[in-house]
Design a protein around this motif. Structure first.
Motif, PDB file in Angstrom:
ATOM      1  N   ILE A   1     -40.448  19.697  45.334  1.00 15.84           N
ATOM      2  CA  ILE A   1     -39.879  19.265  44.079  1.00 15.84           C
ATOM      3  C   ILE A   1     -40.938  18.473  43.429  1.00 15.84           C
ATOM      4  N   VAL A   2     -40.818  18.699  41.983  1.00 11.69           N
ATOM      5  CA  VAL A   2     -41.984  17.926  41.180  1.00 11.69           C
ATOM      6  C   VAL A   2     -40.902  16.815  40.325  1.00 11.69           C
ATOM      7  N   MET A   3     -41.162  15.586  40.530  1.00  9.38           N
ATOM      8  CA  MET A   3     -40.565  14.377  39.799  1.00  9.38           C
ATOM      9  C   MET A   3     -41.285  14.159  38.487  1.00  9.38           C
ATOM     10  N   ALA A   4     -40.862  14.024  37.425  1.00 10.84           N
ATOM     11  CA  ALA A   4     -41.406  13.588  36.271  1.00 10.84           C
ATOM     12  C   ALA A   4     -40.583  12.474  35.579  1.00 10.84           C
ATOM     13  N   ASP A   5     -41.330  11.327  35.214  1.00  9.12           N
ATOM     14  CA  ASP A   5     -40.984  10.388  34.414  1.00  9.12           C
ATOM     15  C   ASP A   5     -41.169  10.392  33.039  1.00  9.12           C
ATOM     16  N   GLU A   6     -40.701  10.793  32.088  1.00 11.59           N
ATOM     17  CA  GLU A   6     -41.143  10.755  30.648  1.00 11.59           C
ATOM     18  C   GLU A   6     -42.369  11.236  30.515  1.00 11.59           C
TER      19      GLU A   6
END
Ligand code: ADP
Ligand code: ADP
Length: 216
Positions: free
Chosen positions: A158-163
């Motif tokens: 999984i890739v987690m992206a914050d803004e």
């Protein structure tokens, strides 16, 4: 692929997450939207093992990731999760190619395999002519694409992206959205993205709205 059950989080008795459940399937692009202070970043950090919940569990396939600690946790994170932030924190003294390779070297993968994949990712992201450039020699959009390649180098589940588009102009933001879609369609890459960008929320496979510590 990822299941979160009844997640709660208190910061010094103040409840910030109030019982969140999430299921994410392979290849999905899930966006988390909602007003500032709703708990989106807190949730993403817990799903990404960067923070621990007060209650509840997160499972990635057959691993209870909320129970991991210390070196095991660091190793699991580097092997299975990729992170993209608004500020990409590239290492200024290393080239684009080296920045992308470093998590692969930390994982202990064979250096020629890591390097080949890094070149492939950077070329796919349109950075073929930028491999030896240092971050300061790249535009903002290019730097963010290097950060995306770095997040993908270890083939994360999984890739987690914050803004991820928070610092990009609209053209670069659109290109990043197209890239996420292409990675999802071509490689079944899974994304969980916190965003204020309505276009990004629209192109995701599922958009969850958070309000006051809950998914509504
Ligand atoms: P969002 O990402 O939706 O803007 P956050 O998850 O960043 O929301 O924050 C949710 C709430 O938790 C906010 O009220 C914020 O002030 C509080 N909060 C976040 N991190 C901390 C922390 N480390 N310590 C105390 N309060 C925090
Ligand atoms: P974008 O619109 O993709 O963000 P820019 O118009 O900012 O790109 O930059 C165009 C080109 O100029 C880039 O390919 C980059 O290599 C080069 N460039 C941008 N900023 C710098 C810089 N500070 N130093 C050297 N080259 C730069």
């Amino acid at each position: 692929m990822l299941i979160a059950r009844n997640l709660t989080k208190n910061y010094s008795n103040l409840p910030v997450l109030k019982g969140v459940d999430i299921n994410v399937s392979k290849g999905e692009i899930v966006t988390i939207v909602g007003s500032s202070g709703a708990g989106k970043s807190t949730l993403l950090h817990i799903l990404g093992t960067l923070d621990t919940p007060t209650g509840g569990e997160v499972w990635l396939e057959d691993v209870n990731i909320t129970a991991l600690k210390g070196n095991k946790l660091a190793d699991f994170r580097n092997r299975n999760l990729g992170f993209i932030f608004q500020f990409h924190h590239l290492l200024p003294e290393f080239s684009a190619l080296e920045n992308v390779c470093i998590p692969g070297f930390i994982k202990g993968a064979k250096s020629n395999i890591v390097k080949d994949r890094a070149v492939f990712l950077l070329e796919t992201l349109g950075l073929k002519e930028r491999l030896e450039h240092r971050p300061a020699q790249l535009s903002g959009g290019e730097q963010q694409r290097v950060a995306v390649a770095r997040a993908l180098i270890n083939e994360p589940k999984i890739v987690m992206a914050d803004e991820p588009t928070g610092n990009l102009d609209s053209q670069n933001a659109r290109e990043l959205h197209q890239l996420f879609t292409e990675l999802s369609e071509r490689f079944q890459q899974t994304f969980i993205i916190v965003t204020h960008n309505e276009d990004l929320a629209k192109m995701s496979t599922r958009s969850l709205t958070m309000k006051d510590g809950k998914i509504v």
